[in-house]
Scaffold this motif. Structure first.
Motif, mmCIF file in Angstrom:
data_model
loop_
_atom_site.group_PDB
_atom_site.id
_atom_site.type_symbol
_atom_site.label_atom_id
_atom_site.label_comp_id
_atom_site.label_asym_id
_atom_site.label_seq_id
_atom_site.Cartn_x
_atom_site.Cartn_y
_atom_site.Cartn_z
ATOM 1 N N ALA A 103 -1.518 4.751 9.004
ATOM 2 C CA ALA A 103 -0.255 4.552 8.275
ATOM 3 C C ALA A 103 0.242 3.102 8.406
ATOM 4 O O ALA A 103 -0.064 2.276 7.544
ATOM 5 C CB ALA A 103 0.762 5.598 8.691
ATOM 6 N N PRO A 104 0.973 2.731 9.495
ATOM 7 C CA PRO A 104 1.536 1.368 9.497
ATOM 8 C C PRO A 104 0.506 0.247 9.473
ATOM 9 O O PRO A 104 0.736 -0.780 8.831
ATOM 10 C CB PRO A 104 2.376 1.311 10.772
ATOM 11 N N TRP A 105 -0.639 0.429 10.135
ATOM 12 C CA TRP A 105 -1.636 -0.660 10.141
ATOM 13 C C TRP A 105 -2.208 -0.890 8.747
ATOM 14 O O TRP A 105 -2.358 -2.020 8.297
ATOM 15 C CB TRP A 105 -2.752 -0.361 11.150
ATOM 16 N N LYS A 106 -2.493 0.204 8.053
ATOM 17 C CA LYS A 106 -3.037 0.077 6.692
ATOM 18 C C LYS A 106 -2.019 -0.628 5.782
ATOM 19 O O LYS A 106 -2.365 -1.526 5.016
ATOM 20 C CB LYS A 106 -3.334 1.494 6.157
ATOM 21 N N ARG A 107 -0.734 -0.211 5.917
ATOM 22 C CA ARG A 107 0.329 -0.829 5.107
ATOM 23 C C ARG A 107 0.510 -2.293 5.479
ATOM 24 O O ARG A 107 0.672 -3.160 4.618
ATOM 25 C CB ARG A 107 1.661 -0.095 5.346
ATOM 26 N N PHE A 108 0.488 -2.570 6.803
ATOM 27 C CA PHE A 108 0.696 -3.938 7.296
ATOM 28 C C PHE A 108 -0.379 -4.879 6.749
ATOM 29 O O PHE A 108 -0.086 -5.964 6.242
ATOM 30 C CB PHE A 108 0.667 -3.928 8.835
ATOM 31 N N ARG A 109 -1.622 -4.421 6.821
ATOM 32 C CA ARG A 109 -2.756 -5.220 6.342
ATOM 33 C C ARG A 109 -2.601 -5.565 4.869
ATOM 34 O O ARG A 109 -2.813 -6.699 4.448
ATOM 35 C CB ARG A 109 -4.002 -4.354 6.500
ATOM 36 N N ARG A 110 -2.210 -4.524 4.116
ATOM 37 C CA ARG A 110 -2.053 -4.710 2.667
ATOM 38 C C ARG A 110 -0.898 -5.674 2.384
ATOM 39 O O ARG A 110 -1.004 -6.566 1.542
ATOM 40 C CB ARG A 110 -1.784 -3.344 2.001
ATOM 41 N N ALA A 111 0.218 -5.506 3.119
ATOM 42 C CA ALA A 111 1.395 -6.360 2.901
ATOM 43 C C ALA A 111 1.075 -7.816 3.247
ATOM 44 O O ALA A 111 1.456 -8.732 2.514
ATOM 45 C CB ALA A 111 2.570 -5.852 3.742
ATOM 46 N N ALA A 119 7.908 -6.700 4.059
ATOM 47 C CA ALA A 119 7.296 -5.384 4.294
ATOM 48 C C ALA A 119 6.413 -5.436 5.544
ATOM 49 O O ALA A 119 6.447 -4.531 6.383
ATOM 50 C CB ALA A 119 6.461 -4.962 3.080
ATOM 51 N N ASP A 123 6.470 -3.141 9.040
ATOM 52 C CA ASP A 123 5.301 -2.393 9.539
ATOM 53 C C ASP A 123 4.928 -2.808 10.960
ATOM 54 O O ASP A 123 4.595 -1.971 11.794
ATOM 55 C CB ASP A 123 4.093 -2.611 8.609
#
Ligand code: HEM
Length: 151
Positions: A103-111, A119, A123
């Protein structure tokens, strides 16, 4: 066989818990004065290296932990309390880690890749909180595991 399992088990625990301690208590305060545009991509590179190592450590802890349940204790019947506690807290730690990873790591990487620092900042805050919880649990498990035979 037991010695190999125990060696891999302990090395995995050291890597996971020691890595969290370093990230949370050493790198985080040292990196905090950096500008977000530098600091957040730094964390993306740090976690891109560390999290796959933790994934491997989690797999090894499970395989070697349950191997020792059979090799050392002959199965699940009559496991000492400290092994039950290690297993229970260990599984909670693994669930927290899997949540962090997917969840947060995937979002963080994308952001970070998209240059969305606001964002990414939210994250990384969530990742920091989850690592903090797992760090406390991890330190407790290591103490429980290593002192358990004396109580
Ligand atoms: C989740 C499933 C786990 C299982 C089934 C498991 C099982 C075991 C077993 C059977 C032993 C050998 C105990 C003995 O011979 O007295 C052991 C040792 C140990 N475990 Fe785990 N474990 C798990 C997770 C963890 C985790 C998550 C950590 C730390 C992050 C950890 C840290 C340790 C340590 C440090 C020892 C060495 C204790 C010593 O001999 O001094 N274990 N584990």
């Amino acid at each position: 066989m037991t010695i190999l399992a125990l060696a891999l088990h302990i090395l995995s625990a050291v890597l996971w818990v020691g890595g969290m301690l370093f990230a949370h208590q050493v790198l985080r305060p040292s990196a905090s004065p950096l500008e977000a545009a530098v600091r957040l991509p730094l964390w993306a590179r740090v976690f891109a290296r560390f999290l796959p190592m933790v994934m491997l450590a989690v797999v090894l802890l499970l395989v070697t932990g349950y191997a020792m349940v059979f090799l050392v204790f002959g199965g699940f019947g009559g496991l000492p309390l400290y092994v039950d506690l290690m297993q229970a807290i260990g599984i909670i730690m693994m669930m927290i880690f899997l949540h962090l990873f997917f969840a947060p790591w995937k979002r963080f990487r994308r952001a970070v890749a998209a240059g969305d620092l606001a964002a990414a900042g939210r994250d990384i805050e969530q990742i920091r909180m989850l690592v903090g919880v797992n760090l406390v649990l991890g330190l407790a498990v290591v103490v429980i595991a290593a002192t358990g035979r004396y109580w």
